[in-house]
Design a protein around this motif. Sequence first.
Motif, mmCIF file in Angstrom:
data_model
loop_
_atom_site.group_PDB
_atom_site.id
_atom_site.type_symbol
_atom_site.label_atom_id
_atom_site.label_comp_id
_atom_site.label_asym_id
_atom_site.label_seq_id
_atom_site.Cartn_x
_atom_site.Cartn_y
_atom_site.Cartn_z
ATOM 1 N N ARG A 4 16.704 28.720 67.017
ATOM 2 C CA ARG A 4 17.400 29.968 67.331
ATOM 3 C C ARG A 4 16.836 30.625 68.579
ATOM 4 O O ARG A 4 17.574 31.163 69.409
ATOM 5 C CB ARG A 4 17.311 30.936 66.140
ATOM 6 C CG ARG A 4 18.221 30.593 64.985
ATOM 7 C CD ARG A 4 19.683 30.640 65.388
ATOM 8 N NE ARG A 4 20.096 31.971 65.810
ATOM 9 C CZ ARG A 4 21.029 32.214 66.708
ATOM 10 N NH1 ARG A 4 21.647 31.226 67.314
ATOM 11 N NH2 ARG A 4 21.358 33.445 67.017
ATOM 12 N N GLU B 197 18.204 28.778 71.503
ATOM 13 C CA GLU B 197 19.625 29.063 71.649
ATOM 14 C C GLU B 197 19.860 30.438 72.269
ATOM 15 O O GLU B 197 20.710 30.601 73.158
ATOM 16 C CB GLU B 197 20.309 28.976 70.289
ATOM 17 C CG GLU B 197 21.826 29.086 70.364
ATOM 18 C CD GLU B 197 22.474 28.894 69.012
ATOM 19 O OE1 GLU B 197 23.701 28.672 68.997
ATOM 20 O OE2 GLU B 197 21.772 28.969 67.988
ATOM 21 N N LYS B 198 19.094 31.435 71.831
ATOM 22 C CA LYS B 198 19.254 32.788 72.388
ATOM 23 C C LYS B 198 18.939 32.812 73.872
ATOM 24 O O LYS B 198 19.623 33.471 74.661
ATOM 25 C CB LYS B 198 18.340 33.752 71.633
ATOM 26 C CG LYS B 198 18.812 34.087 70.221
ATOM 27 C CD LYS B 198 17.799 34.990 69.518
ATOM 28 C CE LYS B 198 18.230 35.286 68.095
ATOM 29 N NZ LYS B 198 17.218 36.113 67.378
ATOM 30 N N GLU C 174 21.808 31.150 75.684
ATOM 31 C CA GLU C 174 22.984 32.021 75.677
ATOM 32 C C GLU C 174 22.874 33.084 76.760
ATOM 33 O O GLU C 174 23.849 33.416 77.435
ATOM 34 C CB GLU C 174 23.138 32.676 74.307
ATOM 35 C CG GLU C 174 23.686 31.746 73.235
ATOM 36 C CD GLU C 174 23.707 32.412 71.869
ATOM 37 O OE1 GLU C 174 23.165 33.534 71.736
ATOM 38 O OE2 GLU C 174 24.269 31.804 70.929
ATOM 39 N N ASP D 180 27.899 31.298 75.849
ATOM 40 C CA ASP D 180 27.870 30.928 74.439
ATOM 41 C C ASP D 180 28.428 29.539 74.147
ATOM 42 O O ASP D 180 28.589 29.175 72.986
ATOM 43 C CB ASP D 180 28.638 31.966 73.610
ATOM 44 C CG ASP D 180 30.089 32.084 74.055
ATOM 45 O OD1 ASP D 180 30.470 31.379 75.007
ATOM 46 O OD2 ASP D 180 30.813 32.868 73.438
ATOM 47 N N ILE E 159 27.434 26.498 73.649
ATOM 48 C CA ILE E 159 26.241 25.698 73.395
ATOM 49 C C ILE E 159 26.418 24.964 72.070
ATOM 50 O O ILE E 159 26.831 25.544 71.069
ATOM 51 C CB ILE E 159 24.978 26.583 73.332
ATOM 52 C CG1 ILE E 159 24.775 27.296 74.678
ATOM 53 C CG2 ILE E 159 23.754 25.768 72.970
ATOM 54 C CD1 ILE E 159 23.678 28.323 74.640
ATOM 55 N N THR E 160 26.126 23.684 72.063
ATOM 56 C CA THR E 160 26.148 22.887 70.843
ATOM 57 C C THR E 160 24.768 22.289 70.642
ATOM 58 O O THR E 160 24.203 21.716 71.564
ATOM 59 C CB THR E 160 27.193 21.757 70.928
ATOM 60 O OG1 THR E 160 28.464 22.332 71.225
ATOM 61 C CG2 THR E 160 27.269 21.004 69.609
ATOM 62 N N ILE E 161 24.219 22.447 69.457
ATOM 63 C CA ILE E 161 22.873 21.968 69.171
ATOM 64 C C ILE E 161 22.915 20.956 68.034
ATOM 65 O O ILE E 161 23.583 21.163 67.023
ATOM 66 C CB ILE E 161 21.937 23.133 68.787
ATOM 67 C CG1 ILE E 161 21.849 24.133 69.955
ATOM 68 C CG2 ILE E 161 20.548 22.623 68.417
ATOM 69 C CD1 ILE E 161 20.983 25.335 69.658
#
Length: 213
Positions: free
Chosen positions: A182, A185-186, A189, A194, A196-198
């Motif tokens: 997370r 990802e933040k 971002e 936004d 984004i694929t994880i």
Amino acid sequence: MRLLFLTEGGEQKGLGHIARCSALAEAAKRLYPGTSSRFVIDLDPGAKELLPENLEGDVDVLCWWNVLEEVLKLARESDITVIDSYLAGGEVYESISAVTGGRTIMIDDYSRLDYPAGIVVNPSAFVDKEKYLPRDGVVYFLGSDFIVLRKEFCDVPIKKIRNVAKKVLITFGGTAKKTFIRDVEKELEARFGDKITIYALGGRKVNAAGMLE
């Protein structure tokens, strides 16, 4: 052809060794139809669910270097034995090499041992080849020409790279923590938006809450 893979993995050890062995087994079966693979894995307790879903072949979970006689029997019955380990000692490698007549592939990342007869593979792009001294019966495959890749990453078309990133794909190893995912990802971002694929844990998707789908 019968392949025996001796390796380790789990939440504490990671899944890199297992992933490499899985990719080799997959490639061998593709190149030599009829190939069978057997995996003997020293796996962290409770981590069996972390094994890749595409792991083909029989799987035994045990600390294999502590039951060497059993392992030597399996090695004798196999055409090639592959060892990918940070934990097994040099005497284990020596014993396996002896019973296989050098039909052993040993995957290494940092010249961990003085390896016995067989093939030593260090697939790192930054391998220090001077650390791998000539030894009788040892063949070295060193460098990025020998990187072990799954079929999804082989023979991919050349892609044009945009000057400005619009989509970001991130892959994590099997031990990545949800909070860490997370945080990454933040940060992305904030930088890229936004889209984004994880993916983590053997290719399973991580949703916006940091949970596996």
